[in-house]
Write a protein that holds these residues in place. Structure first.
Motif, PDB file in Angstrom:
ATOM      1  N   ARG A 133     -49.648-106.922 -72.642  1.00  0.00           N
ATOM      2  CA  ARG A 133     -50.360-108.020 -71.983  1.00  0.00           C
ATOM      3  C   ARG A 133     -51.804-107.995 -72.463  1.00  0.00           C
ATOM      4  N   PRO A 175     -43.831-105.061 -75.616  1.00  0.00           N
ATOM      5  CA  PRO A 175     -44.751-106.116 -75.179  1.00  0.00           C
ATOM      6  C   PRO A 175     -46.058-105.562 -74.611  1.00  0.00           C
ATOM      7  N   ASP A 204     -46.988-104.251 -70.325  1.00  0.00           N
ATOM      8  CA  ASP A 204     -46.406-105.424 -69.653  1.00  0.00           C
ATOM      9  C   ASP A 204     -45.127-105.024 -68.910  1.00  0.00           C
ATOM     10  N   VAL A 249     -48.913-112.503 -73.742  1.00  0.00           N
ATOM     11  CA  VAL A 249     -48.146-111.310 -74.136  1.00  0.00           C
ATOM     12  C   VAL A 249     -47.879-111.389 -75.627  1.00  0.00           C
TER      13      VAL A 249
END
Length: 61
Positions: free
Chosen positions: A41, A39, A60, A30
């Motif tokens: 991913r 955030p 995320d 992340v």
């Protein structure tokens, strides 16, 4: 070896550059968007020789 890859943030839609290192094999981590700070991913796909094959970005949450 680091590869510069252009990605689009799945939150704000802005493009940014991420550095990827395929020498460690496949990875998932992340990282915050440098524009909106939310955030993201990241999933790195690496080849047998350590070459970066791809880097995918998803939300995320």
């Amino acid at each position: 070896m680091l590869d510069a890859i252009q990605l689009t943030c799945p939150h704000c839609g802005e493009r940014f550059e991420a550095l990827a290192d395929g020498s460690g094999g496949d990875a998932e981590y992340v990282e915050d968007c440098p524009v909106c700070c939310r955030p993201i991913r990241l999933r790195l796909q690496a080849g047998f020789d350590g070459e970066t094959l791809g880097l995918d970005a998803d939300r995320d949450d």
